[in-house]
Scaffold this motif. Structure first.
Motif, short mmCIF file in Angstrom:
data_model
loop_
_atom_site.label_atom_id
_atom_site.label_comp_id
_atom_site.label_asym_id
_atom_site.label_seq_id
_atom_site.Cartn_x
_atom_site.Cartn_y
_atom_site.Cartn_z
N GLN A 122 0.84 -1.19 0.00
CA GLN A 122 0.00 0.00 0.00
C GLN A 122 0.88 1.25 0.00
O GLN A 122 1.78 1.38 0.84
CB GLN A 122 -0.93 0.00 1.22
N PRO A 123 0.66 2.19 -0.93
CA PRO A 123 1.51 3.39 -0.99
C PRO A 123 1.39 4.25 0.26
O PRO A 123 2.33 4.97 0.60
CB PRO A 123 1.01 4.13 -2.23
N GLU A 124 0.28 4.15 0.96
CA GLU A 124 0.12 4.96 2.18
C GLU A 124 1.14 4.55 3.24
O GLU A 124 1.60 5.38 4.02
CB GLU A 124 -1.29 4.81 2.74
N LEU A 125 1.50 3.26 3.27
CA LEU A 125 2.51 2.81 4.24
C LEU A 125 3.88 3.39 3.92
O LEU A 125 4.66 3.67 4.83
CB LEU A 125 2.56 1.29 4.30
N MET A 126 4.17 3.54 2.64
CA MET A 126 5.45 4.15 2.26
C MET A 126 5.49 5.62 2.70
O MET A 126 6.50 6.09 3.22
CB MET A 126 5.66 4.06 0.75
N HIS A 127 4.39 6.32 2.52
CA HIS A 127 4.33 7.72 2.94
C HIS A 127 4.32 7.84 4.46
O HIS A 127 4.88 8.80 5.00
CB HIS A 127 3.10 8.41 2.34
N HIS A 128 3.72 6.87 5.13
CA HIS A 128 3.70 6.87 6.59
C HIS A 128 5.12 6.86 7.14
O HIS A 128 5.41 7.54 8.14
CB HIS A 128 2.91 5.66 7.09
N ILE A 129 6.02 6.13 6.50
CA ILE A 129 7.39 6.00 7.01
C ILE A 129 8.10 7.35 6.99
O ILE A 129 8.71 7.76 7.98
CB ILE A 129 8.17 4.94 6.21
N TRP A 130 8.02 8.09 5.89
CA TRP A 130 8.75 9.37 5.86
C TRP A 130 8.07 10.43 6.70
O TRP A 130 8.75 11.28 7.29
CB TRP A 130 9.06 9.83 4.44
N VAL A 131 6.75 10.41 6.80
CA VAL A 131 6.07 11.38 7.66
C VAL A 131 6.43 11.14 9.11
O VAL A 131 6.76 12.07 9.85
CB VAL A 131 4.53 11.33 7.44
N GLN A 132 6.41 9.88 9.53
CA GLN A 132 6.76 9.58 10.92
C GLN A 132 8.24 9.86 11.18
O GLN A 132 8.60 10.29 12.28
CB GLN A 132 6.44 8.13 11.25
N SER A 133 9.10 9.66 10.19
CA SER A 133 10.51 9.98 10.37
C SER A 133 10.72 11.47 10.60
O SER A 133 11.55 11.86 11.42
CB SER A 133 11.31 9.54 9.14
N ILE A 134 9.96 12.30 9.90
CA ILE A 134 10.06 13.74 10.12
C ILE A 134 9.63 14.09 11.54
O ILE A 134 10.31 14.87 12.23
CB ILE A 134 9.21 14.51 9.08
N VAL A 135 8.53 13.52 11.99
CA VAL A 135 8.05 13.81 13.34
C VAL A 135 9.08 13.38 14.38
O VAL A 135 9.42 14.14 15.30
CB VAL A 135 6.68 13.12 13.60
N VAL A 136 9.60 12.17 14.24
CA VAL A 136 10.59 11.66 15.20
C VAL A 136 11.83 12.54 15.20
O VAL A 136 12.36 12.91 16.26
CB VAL A 136 10.94 10.19 14.89
N PHE A 137 12.33 12.92 14.01
CA PHE A 137 13.54 13.72 13.93
C PHE A 137 13.34 15.10 14.57
O PHE A 137 14.19 15.56 15.34
CB PHE A 137 13.97 13.88 12.46
N VAL A 138 12.24 15.75 14.28
CA VAL A 138 12.01 17.10 14.84
C VAL A 138 11.88 17.03 16.36
O VAL A 138 12.45 17.87 17.07
CB VAL A 138 10.75 17.74 14.19
N VAL A 139 11.16 16.05 16.87
CA VAL A 139 11.01 15.92 18.32
C VAL A 139 12.37 15.62 18.97
O VAL A 139 12.71 16.21 20.00
CB VAL A 139 9.97 14.83 18.66
N GLN A 140 13.15 14.74 18.37
CA GLN A 140 14.47 14.43 18.92
C GLN A 140 15.37 15.67 18.93
O GLN A 140 16.08 15.93 19.91
CB GLN A 140 15.14 13.31 18.12
#
Length: 151
Positions: A95-113
């Motif tokens: 599912q393409p949404e899972l691919m987009h989920h990975i980079w969106v969540q990576s951005i959130v994790v990186f900014v919070v860190q």
């Protein structure tokens, strides 16, 4: 209580090991999203006036990205589990949404860190004068490692 093998049709495919865990993860993610939404609401009702505008914008943007992440995860389950239920062809598709989920969540994790590392640096300047930069330089690779493990 019926076992899992009796619940599955004789010639059917058991998707419990793939989409079952995905659906369970979606439920947990929804609960966490609800808790974070409540935290953001309480923050803006009580503490937003005392913080700089940049922090308020950061929190709002992170909440929007977290909401987009929640939508992507839930939407990735929709075609296989609801829309095309019972069709085997959809099980093999990524599912393409899972691919987009990975980079969106990576951005959130990186900014919070990075925000927490900034807080450590600021606190370190007060507590350990002269050593806060060393602590920060140690923490940045750990944050990048955490960002790379999302997904």
């Amino acid at each position: 209580m019926a076992s899992l093998t009796t619940l599955c049709p004789e010639n059917g495919i058991n998707i419990m090991s793939s989409y079952g865990y995905s659906l369970l993860g979606s439920f947990f993610l929804s609960a966490l999203w609800g808790a974070s939404t409540l935290q953001v609401f309480i923050y803006f009702m009580n503490s937003a006036d005392s913080d700089p505008t940049a922090v308020n914008v950061l929190i709002a943007c992170l909440w929007v990205l977290d909401t987009v992440n929640e939508i992507l995860v839930l939407k990735s389950n929709w075609p296989v589990l609801i829309l095309n239920y019972g069709k085997l062809a959809g099980l093999a598709e990524i599912q393409p949404e899972l691919m987009h989920h990975i980079w969106v969540q990576s951005i959130v994790v990186f900014v919070v860190q990075m925000y927490f590392i900034r807080r450590i640096y600021t606190f370190g300047k007060l507590t350990f004068p002269g050593k806060s930069m060393a602590i920060t330089m140690f923490a940045i690779p750990l944050a990048l490692l955490a960002t790379g493990r999302v997904g």
